[in-house]
Design a protein around this motif. Structure first.
Motif, PDB file in Angstrom:
ATOM      1  N   LEU A 269      -7.177 -12.655 -50.116  1.00 34.52           N
ATOM      2  CA  LEU A 269      -6.783 -11.638 -49.404  1.00 34.52           C
ATOM      3  C   LEU A 269      -6.375 -10.420 -50.388  1.00 34.52           C
ATOM      4  O   LEU A 269      -5.443 -10.715 -51.279  1.00 34.52           O
ATOM      5  CB  LEU A 269      -5.508 -12.097 -48.478  1.00 34.52           C
ATOM      6  N   ASP A 270      -6.723  -9.376 -50.136  1.00 31.10           N
ATOM      7  CA  ASP A 270      -6.182  -8.087 -50.817  1.00 31.10           C
ATOM      8  C   ASP A 270      -4.596  -8.114 -51.113  1.00 31.10           C
ATOM      9  O   ASP A 270      -4.108  -7.939 -49.842  1.00 31.10           O
ATOM     10  CB  ASP A 270      -6.846  -6.874 -50.446  1.00 31.10           C
ATOM     11  N   ALA A 271      -4.165  -8.126 -52.057  1.00 29.15           N
ATOM     12  CA  ALA A 271      -2.491  -8.163 -51.839  1.00 29.15           C
ATOM     13  C   ALA A 271      -1.994  -7.086 -51.298  1.00 29.15           C
ATOM     14  O   ALA A 271      -0.819  -6.964 -50.362  1.00 29.15           O
ATOM     15  CB  ALA A 271      -1.887  -8.229 -53.362  1.00 29.15           C
ATOM     16  N   ALA A 276       1.097  -4.705 -46.311  1.00 29.32           N
ATOM     17  CA  ALA A 276       1.100  -3.927 -45.141  1.00 29.32           C
ATOM     18  C   ALA A 276       1.206  -4.952 -43.982  1.00 29.32           C
ATOM     19  O   ALA A 276       1.823  -4.407 -43.139  1.00 29.32           O
ATOM     20  CB  ALA A 276      -0.343  -3.303 -45.018  1.00 29.32           C
ATOM     21  N   THR A 277       0.674  -6.008 -44.029  1.00 34.22           N
ATOM     22  CA  THR A 277       0.696  -6.832 -42.682  1.00 34.22           C
ATOM     23  C   THR A 277       2.286  -7.563 -42.724  1.00 34.22           C
ATOM     24  O   THR A 277       2.860  -7.539 -41.696  1.00 34.22           O
ATOM     25  CB  THR A 277      -0.051  -8.225 -43.104  1.00 34.22           C
ATOM     26  N   LEU A 278       2.929  -7.780 -43.668  1.00 38.61           N
ATOM     27  CA  LEU A 278       4.123  -8.131 -43.768  1.00 38.61           C
ATOM     28  C   LEU A 278       5.155  -7.226 -43.327  1.00 38.61           C
ATOM     29  O   LEU A 278       6.204  -7.265 -42.622  1.00 38.61           O
ATOM     30  CB  LEU A 278       4.855  -8.791 -44.943  1.00 38.61           C
ATOM     31  N   THR A 401      -8.644  -8.232 -41.816  1.00 35.30           N
ATOM     32  CA  THR A 401      -9.822  -8.387 -42.885  1.00 35.30           C
ATOM     33  C   THR A 401      -9.097  -8.821 -44.165  1.00 35.30           C
ATOM     34  O   THR A 401      -8.048  -8.559 -44.528  1.00 35.30           O
ATOM     35  CB  THR A 401     -10.706  -7.039 -43.017  1.00 35.30           C
ATOM     36  N   PRO A 402      -9.914  -9.609 -45.061  1.00 31.33           N
ATOM     37  CA  PRO A 402      -9.173  -9.714 -46.454  1.00 31.33           C
ATOM     38  C   PRO A 402      -9.585  -8.665 -47.492  1.00 31.33           C
ATOM     39  O   PRO A 402      -8.618  -8.511 -48.184  1.00 31.33           O
ATOM     40  CB  PRO A 402     -10.140 -10.834 -46.823  1.00 31.33           C
ATOM     41  N   ASN A 403     -10.392  -7.624 -46.985  1.00 32.36           N
ATOM     42  CA  ASN A 403     -10.413  -6.310 -47.755  1.00 32.36           C
ATOM     43  C   ASN A 403     -10.622  -5.196 -46.986  1.00 32.36           C
ATOM     44  O   ASN A 403     -10.827  -5.065 -45.770  1.00 32.36           O
ATOM     45  CB  ASN A 403     -11.833  -6.712 -48.675  1.00 32.36           C
ATOM     46  N   LEU A 404     -10.506  -4.249 -47.660  1.00 33.62           N
ATOM     47  CA  LEU A 404     -10.516  -2.406 -47.377  1.00 33.62           C
ATOM     48  C   LEU A 404     -12.167  -2.336 -47.037  1.00 33.62           C
ATOM     49  O   LEU A 404     -13.139  -3.193 -47.523  1.00 33.62           O
ATOM     50  CB  LEU A 404      -9.945  -1.814 -48.255  1.00 33.62           C
ATOM     51  N   GLU A 421     -16.236 -12.119 -45.154  1.00 35.81           N
ATOM     52  CA  GLU A 421     -15.410 -10.925 -44.694  1.00 35.81           C
ATOM     53  C   GLU A 421     -14.795 -11.212 -43.427  1.00 35.81           C
ATOM     54  O   GLU A 421     -13.941 -10.823 -42.648  1.00 35.81           O
ATOM     55  CB  GLU A 421     -15.983  -9.783 -44.603  1.00 35.81           C
ATOM     56  N   ASP A 422     -15.557 -12.436 -42.594  1.00 36.95           N
ATOM     57  CA  ASP A 422     -15.187 -12.636 -41.109  1.00 36.95           C
ATOM     58  C   ASP A 422     -14.206 -13.748 -40.889  1.00 36.95           C
ATOM     59  O   ASP A 422     -13.683 -14.137 -40.181  1.00 36.95           O
ATOM     60  CB  ASP A 422     -16.382 -13.214 -40.288  1.00 36.95           C
ATOM     61  N   ILE A 423     -13.642 -14.422 -42.073  1.00 38.28           N
ATOM     62  CA  ILE A 423     -12.761 -15.147 -42.214  1.00 38.28           C
ATOM     63  C   ILE A 423     -11.590 -15.486 -41.353  1.00 38.28           C
ATOM     64  O   ILE A 423     -11.356 -16.531 -40.587  1.00 38.28           O
ATOM     65  CB  ILE A 423     -12.344 -15.365 -43.636  1.00 38.28           C
ATOM     66  N   TYR A 424     -10.979 -14.312 -41.226  1.00 36.93           N
ATOM     67  CA  TYR A 424      -9.717 -14.151 -40.401  1.00 36.93           C
ATOM     68  C   TYR A 424      -9.899 -13.977 -38.652  1.00 36.93           C
ATOM     69  O   TYR A 424      -9.256 -14.196 -37.906  1.00 36.93           O
ATOM     70  CB  TYR A 424      -8.717 -12.925 -40.598  1.00 36.93           C
TER      71      TYR A 424
END
Lengths: 483, 95, 482
Positions: A269-271, A276-278, A401-404, A421-424
Motif C-alpha cells: 500500500l502506498d503510504a 489519506a485513508t486514516l 486501491t494500493p496505488n495512484l 491492483e484489485d487486491i482491496y
C-alpha cells in the motif's frame, strides 16, 4: 451547467431553471469538444438524447416530477441498448446493434433519464486500466498521461471530466470502485442480486453487478434508486424491496462502528494513500463513529481465487461469440473450425484471450478440483471472514486501491502486476457484499479513494456514511484542471 | 507446474481461439505467470470447507410455463453475419 | 465361444411443456426456421435463463413413477463445447446433482415374465438446434427452433441383455412417459430418442467389455436392428482377434449397419461446472406429495388390476395396459357391455387389426368404444351371432350406422330365435336336400358327424346367417333323427 452534479440538475430541472433539452445540447457540445482528449465515449447517441430530452420536458410540463426526469446519463457499453451499438469494447461485437434493452437501461429510461451515449470500457470488462478496449485507451482527466482505472474507465473519465453528471458501470472485481477512486468520484457496487443483470453482457456471472458512478453519494443514491430492484428475467435477482436510499443519507453517524482490517494496511500500500485513508477515519470519528481494528485473514487469497473463478465463468460466457448469429465473423472461413478460431482469434483482444485460456485450463479434465473447486472453497472462507467481521462492526473501511493512477502502458505488459491492483476490491465481489468508493483527497494532484464495505443489502448505510463525510469535506467537489 | 507449448495449443483449441504462431511463446510465458499467481491457492487449508458457487446461497425461482415470446426473426437476423431462408449459415457441418 | 450382450440405454424424452426450459418461446414442431428462437434461445449477449416450473414438475412425476429418490437440491451445470446448433457454446444440463436419482422399471418380456431394469438417473437439460445440410452454396443452415426444448435424459443401468429386452424397455419408458403426460412419445418427430451403449463379454465373465455408443436411434425397429448389428460386429471383431474401441457410432437404417462418427472422436473435454446464471433448485416434500397425488394409474398398476378385476390373462392385461389410450378404450367398452373378456377379445382382435390395416392410433379409431360396447351387448343378448357381429363391426367402421342396433335394424341382421320360424326354414332345407337326408339316415354315427355340418351350413345360408346357431343345431338334430 456542466459543473452541476446530478442532485443539482434534478433541482434545476424541477425549478425550471433550464430545460432538459438545453442541458442535453450543452453537454453534447461539451462531449464533442472535450472527449477527443479522453476517448471516454464509444458512441454518442445525439438523436436519441435529444428525443428523450424533449420527451422529458414534455412530461415535466404535463406535471410530472420524477427526480431523474430529464437528467442526462450514459451507459457503460456492455448494457444492451436496442438499436444502438453495444460493443463491450470488443472487435468481436462489431456491428452489434443490440436487439433489446437491458433492464437497467429500461429502468433508467422509465425514470426519465436522457441517454447521451455508450461509454468506453476494458474489453469485456476485463482490466483495471481501460487499456484493453478495441476502441483505444481512455485517459484520466486528472492527468491525460495516466489511466482512469477500469473496467468502467469511460464512465469514470466522462463523469470526472464533467461531460455528464452520472453514468452506469459494472463491477466484477472492482470495476466501479477502482476507477471512481482514480478519478475522484463516488461509485457503488451493490449487493450481488440487487441490480438486474438482464442485458448486461456477462464477464463473470456470479460476480458481476451493475451500479452507478457519480460525483457524490447523494447522486449515487438517486441513480441506484432507479437501477435497483427485483427482475424476474434474472434468476439471481433478489426478490426484496429496495430501501429508500435518499432517506438513508441523512442518518447521523453517531454510534456507527467502523472496522479497519489490518490486512488493508499491509505491504504494497502506498503510504500516502494509507495516510489519506486514516484521515477519513479521523473525520468520521468526529461525526460520532467508533473505530475498531479487525482482521479479514483470508484476504490475501482472494486474488488467486478470483483469477480462477472469473476466468472460468468468462471462458464459458464468451463461447457464444462465435461469428454465427451476431458480431464479427472472419473473412472467408475455410471450414467450421476455421470460422470459430479466426473469428474468435481476430475478434478478441489479448487480455480476453488470456483469461479465456486460464479459465478453460482451470475447468479442464484433471484440474477442476485443484483450481475451480479450490477457489470456490476459498470463496467461502472469504465470505465467512466478512460474516464474522460484521458481527462486530457496521461498516468496514480501507483504501480502494494500493496505488495512484499509473501511467498509460506502465502495466500493460505485465498482467500479474495489474491483477494485484484489485487486491482491496475483489473480496466484496467474491462475498457478494456491497462496496462503495469515495473521494478522500489527493496525492501529487492525483485522487485517492477510500472504500466502505457493508453487510448484504446495506447499500443505504454505505451511502449514508459517504454522504455524511461529504457534508464535512469538499474533495468530491474538486474538478480536474481544464474540465 | 509450467505449461508447455503443446498444452497451450490444446487449451487454445478447446477454446477455439486461433493464435498467431509468433504469439505462442509469449502467451505461454504470460499464462505461466498467471498460473504461478493462482497456484498460491494450493497453500490454503480448505479441508472441510464447502465450495461457494453463489454469494447469497439463494435458490432458483421457477417461471410459469407460458409462451410469451413472439416471432422476431427479422429483427434478430438483421444483425447476423450470414442468413438465408431464415437459417443462419455456417461452413458445412460434417457428421 | 458363448457371448453375452450388455446394453445400457440413454433415452432423451422431450417434455411436453408449452414453452422452453429456460425461455418463454413456443416448442411447436415444424414451425418456420428460427421463428421460435428468442433472444435467450439464440444465446444473445446479456440474456439469462429462468427455469420452467412445469419441466421440474414433469421430471418429478417421472421420478416418482420409477420409485426414484428425487434430489431435494439439484443443480444445473454447463457442458462446454462448440457446435453451430449450440448457440451459447454450452449446453445447460445436470451433472453431479441430477433431479432424479436411482429408480427402476419392470418390463414384460415376450414369454410374459417380468424383468426389473435399473434406472441410474434422469436429469433435465436443454435440447440443441438443428443443422440442415441441404446445399446452401456449400454451407449448412442452422435452425434454432428446437434449441432450449426441455429434455429429460433417462439413463438405465447396464441391465439389458438383448436387443429384444432393449425394445421392451424403450416401449415401457414410452408407455410410461405418455401415461404421465410428460412426453408425446412421437419418435418420428424426435420427441423420444435413444442412445444405445452396447458391449459384449464371454458368458461368465464379470467385467464388462468395451462399449460403443450408437447415437440417436429413432424407432423401436431400428433399436432392435442397430443393436443386433452392433453385437454381431463386436463379436466378429473380437473373434477375428480385434478389439472394440470406445466410440460413438451412427446407425444407418438404409444400409442396416453402424458406422463410426469420426468427427466426434477427438477427445472431448466438456469442462462441466455449475451454471452461475442458475441457482440450486430446491424440491420441497410438500410439492412432491402434491405431485404424487396427481399421478395417474401407471401401466404396472393397471396391468395388475386388469388381471385381478377382470380375470384377464397376463398377456392380455399387458397388451391392453401398454398405452393409456388403449387401456381407456378397453375400459370404456367394458363399462358399456359388462363383459371384460369379450371386450378384450374384440379390442385386441378385430379392432386392432382394423387399426393396423389403416395405420391408425386408437384415438383415431373409426369405431368408438360406445359403439363397440353396444355391439358386444347384442352378442351377449343373442340379438346377433359372433359371425354377424363381424359384419356389424365393419359397417360401424365404414360409418353405415351410428350404433350397432341401427346397423342390425337397417340390414335386417337380427338373429332369428323364433323356433317356429326356424323349424319352417329347416323343413324347407331338408325337403330341398331329400337325397342327403336319406344318406344321412342310412349312415353310421361316425359318418353322420361330418354330414350334419353340411345341413347346418345349408340352414345358415338359407337364413343368411341370422338363425340362432344353437337353435339350428338342436332342431336340426331332432328333425334328422326324427
Amino acid at each position: 451547467m456542466h459543473q452541476l452534479n446530478l442532485a443539482e440538475i434534478a433541482r434545476g430541472l424541477a425549478d425550471k431553471q433550464f430545460s432538459s433539452e438545453e442541458l442535453t445540447r450543452s453537454l453534447l457540445a461539451r462531449i464533442q469538444q472535450l472527449d477527443p482528449q479522453l476517448n471516454s465515449f464509444i458512441t454518442v447517441t445525439e438523436e436519441l438524447a435529444l428525443a428523450q430530452a424533449k420527451a422529458a420536458d414534455a412530461r415535466r410540463s404535463a406535471g410530472e416530477n420524477a427526480p431523474l426526469l430529464g437528467a442526462p446519463i450514459a451507459h457503460k457499453d456492455l448494457f444492451c441498448t436496442e438499436g444502438v451499438l453495444t460493443s463491450c469494447g470488443s472487435k468481436i461485437l462489431s456491428g452489434f446493434k443490440a436487439p433489446y434493452n437491458a433492464t437497467v437501461v429500461e429502468k433508467l429510461a422509465a425514470a426519465g433519464t436522457v441517454t447521451l451515449g455508450k461509454l468506453n470500457m476494458d474489453e469485456f470488462a476485463m482490466g483495471s486500466a481501460n487499456e484493453s478496449s478495441h476502441y483505444g485507451p481512455v485517459k484520466n482527466p486528472w492527468d491525460l498521461t495516466r489511466v482512469p482505472g477500469g473496467s468502467s474507465g469511460g464512465s469514470a473519465a466522462a463523469v470526472a471530466a464533467r461531460l455528464l453528471p452520472a453514468a452506469t458501470g459494472t463491477d466484477t472485481g472492482g470495476s466501479i470502485r477502482q476507477p471512481a477512486a482514480l478519478t475522484n468520484l463516488t461509485g457503488i457496487k451493490p449487493t450481488y442480486g440487487r441490480v438486474s443483470r438482464w442485458g448486461m453482457i456477462a464477464y463473470a456471472s456470479s460476480l458481476d453487478q451493475g451500479g452507478p458512478l457519480a460525483r457524490t453519494a447523494e447522486d449515487c443514491a438517486l441513480m441506484l434508486q432507479a437501477m435497483a430492484g427485483f427482475d424476474a428475467k434474472d434468476s439471481t435477482s433478489v426478490e426484496q424491496p429496495v430501501d429508500d436510499y435518499l432517506a438513508a443519507l441523512t442518518q447521523p453517524l453517531k454510534g456507527m462502528r467502523i472496522g479497519l482490517p489490518k490486512e488493508y494496511f499491509g505491504a504494497g500500500l502506498d503510504a500516502r494513500i494509507a495516510d489519506a485513508t486514516l484521515a477519513v477515519v479521523e473525520e468520521l470519528k468526529k461525526l460520532g463513529a467508533t473505530v475498531k481494528d479487525i482482521s479479514l485473514p483470508n484476504m490475501q487469497h482472494a486474488i488467486p481465487a478470483y483469477y480462477v473463478i472469473a476466468p472460468a465463468e468468462a471462458s464459458s460466457n464468451l463461447s457464444r461469440f462465435d461469428g454465427v448469429r451476431f458480431g464479427y465473423r472472419c473473412e472467408n472461413p475455410a471450414n467450421l473450425e476455421d470460422l470459430y478460431k479466426r473469428s474468435r482469434g481476430e475478434g478478441f483482444g489479448a487480455e480476453v484471450k488470456r483469461r479465456i485460456m486460464v479459465g478453460t485450463y482451470a475447468l479442464s479434465a484433471g484440474y477442476y478440483d485443484a483450481y475451480y473447486l479450490k477457489a470456490q472453497k476459498i470463496r467461502r472462507l472469504i465470505k465467512n471472514d466478512f460474516v464474522s467481521a460484521f458481527n462486530e462492526v457496521d461498516v468496514i473501511l480501507g483504501p480502494t486501491t494500493p496505488n495512484l493512477a499509473w501511467k498509460l502502458g506502465e502495466k500493460s505488459d505485465d498482467p500479474v502486476a495489474a491483477y494485484l491492483e484489485d487486491i482491496y476490491t475483489i473480496t466484496a465481489n467474491l462475498a457478494g457484499i456491497p462496496g462503495l468508493s469515495m473521494p478522500a483527497g489527493f496525492v501529487d494532484g492525483l485522487p485517492v479513494g477510500v472504500q466502505l464495505l457493508a453487510p448484504y443489502f446495506q447499500e443505504g448505510r454505505l451511502l449514508n456514511v459517504a454522504h455524511q463525510y461529504q457534508q464535512v469535506t469538499d474533495w468530491h467537489t474538486r474538478a480536474p484542471a481544464g474540465f | 507446474m509450467a505449461l508447455e507449448r503443446s498444452e497451450v495449443e490444446k487449451i487454445a483449441h478447446l477454446a477455439r481461439l486461433g493464435l498467431n504462431e509468433g504469439d505462442i511463446p509469449r502467451t505461454t510465458e504470460t499464462l505461466n505467470n498467471i498460473l504461478g499467481l493462482i497456484d498460491q491457492m494450493q497453500a490454503v487449508d480448505t479441508s472441510g470447507i464447502e465450495p461457494l458457487a453463489h454469494p447469497l446461497e439463494a435458490t432458483q425461482r421457477l417461471r410459469a410455463d407460458a409462451v410469451t415470446e413472439e416471432n422476431r426473426r427479422a429483427a434478430y437476423q438483421a444483425i447476423a453475419p450470414a442468413v438465408e431462408n431464415g437459417l443462419y449459415l455456417v461452413p458445412k457441418v460434417i457428421e | 465361444m458363448q457371448w453375452e450382450t450388455v446394453i445400457g440405454l440413454e433415452i432423451h424424452a422431450q417434455l411436453s411443456t408449452q414453452s422452453k426450459i429456460f425461455s418463454a418461446s413456443a416448442i411447436a414442431f415444424g414451425a418456420e426456421p428460427n421463428t421460435q428462437a428468442s433472444l435467450i434461445d439464440l444465446g444473445m449477449p446479456g440474456t439469462l435463463p429462468v427455469l420452467n416450473a412445469e419441466a421440474v414438475r414433469m421430471a418429478c412425476k417421472f421420478g416418482l413413477a420409477i420409485d426414484a429418490e428425487i434430489a431435494g437440491k439439484n443443480i444445473f451445470a454447463r457442458k462446454n463445447y462448440f457446435y453451430p446448433d449450440l448457440p451459447k457454446g454450452y449446453q445447460t444440463s445436470q451433472m453431479d446433482d441430477p433431479i432424479v436419482g436411482k429408480g427402476f422399471l419392470d418390463i414384460t418380456l415376450e414369454d410374459g415374465s417380468q424383468k426389473r431394469i435399473g434406472i441410474t438417473r434422469a436429469h433435465l437439460e436443454e435440447d440443441a438446434g438443428k443443422s440442415l445440410h441441404e446445399d446452401f452454396h456449400g454451407m449448412s443452415g442452422i435452425d434454432l427452433n428446437r434449441a432450449g426444448t426441455p429434455l429429460l435424459e433417462i439413463v438405465s443401468e447396464p441391465d439389458i441383455r438383448s436387443a429384444k429386452e432393449a425394445v421392451a424397455y424403450v416401449k415401457a419408458i414410452h408407455a410410461l412417459v405418455r401415461y404421465l403426460g410428460i412426453c408425446d412419445g412421437n419418435m418420428a418427430e424426435g420427441s423420444l430418442r435413444c442412445d444405445c451403449n452396447v458391449s459384449v463379454r464371454p458368458v461368465g465373465q464379470a467385467e464388462y467389455g468395451t462399449r460403443a455408443e450408437i447415437k440417436n436411434v429413432n424407432s423401436f425397429r431400428f433399436i432392435e436392428k442397430a443393436i443386433n448389428h452392433e453385437v454381431q460386429r463386436q463379436i466378429e471383431l473380437i473373434e477375428d482377434g480385434g478389439k472394440v474401441v470406445q466410440e460413438t457410432r451412427l446407425y444407418d437404417p438404409n444400409k442396416d449397419q453402424t458406422r463410426s462418427m469420426r468427427s466426434k472422436e477427438e477427445a472431448n473435454d466438456y469442462r462441466y461446472f455449475p451454471c452461475p446464471d442458475l441457482l440450486p433448485v430446491i424440491i420441497e416434500q410438500s410439492f412432491l406429495d402434491e405431485v404424487r397425488a396427481s399421478l395417474p394409474e401407471l401401466p404396472v398398476q393397471k396391468r395388475a388390476r386388469f388381471e385381478a378385476e377382470f380375470g384377464l390373462s397376463a398377456y392380455d392385461a399387458d397388451v391392453l395396459a401398454s398405452s393409456r389410450e388403449l387401456a381407456d378404450y378397453f375400459e370404456a367398452v367394458n363399462s358399456v357391455c359388462g363383459d371384460a373378456k369379450l371386450a378384450a377379445n374384440w379390442v385386441m382382435g378385430e379392432l386392432s387389426s382394423l387399426l393396423n390395416k389403416d395405420n391408425l392410433e386408437i384415438q383415431q379409431s373409426p369405431v368408438s368404444a360406445a359403439q363397440l360396447g353396444g355391439m358386444i351387448q347384442r352378442i351377449k343378448d343373442n340379438t346377433i351371432s359372433g359371425k354377424i357381429a363381424k359384419m356389424v363391426f365393419e359397417a360401424l367402421a365404414t360409418g353405415e350406422g351410428a350404433t350397432a342396433d341401427e346397423v342390425i335394424e337397417k340390414k335386417g341382421l337380427k338373429q332369428v330365435t323364433d323356433s317356429g320360424a326356424i323349424e319352417k326354414m329347416l323343413d324347407e332345407v331338408l325337403a330341398a336336400n331329400a337325397e342327403q337326408v336319406e344318406q344321412y339316415r342310412a349312415s353310421d354315427e361316425a359318418k353322420r358327424g361330418k354330414m350334419f355340418g353340411f345341413f347346418v351350413g345349408q340352414a345358415m345360408r338359407a337364413s343368411k346367417g341370422k338363425a340362432n346357431p344353437g337353435q339350428v343345431n338342436e332342431l336340426l338334430k331332432k328333425k334328422l333323427e326324427g
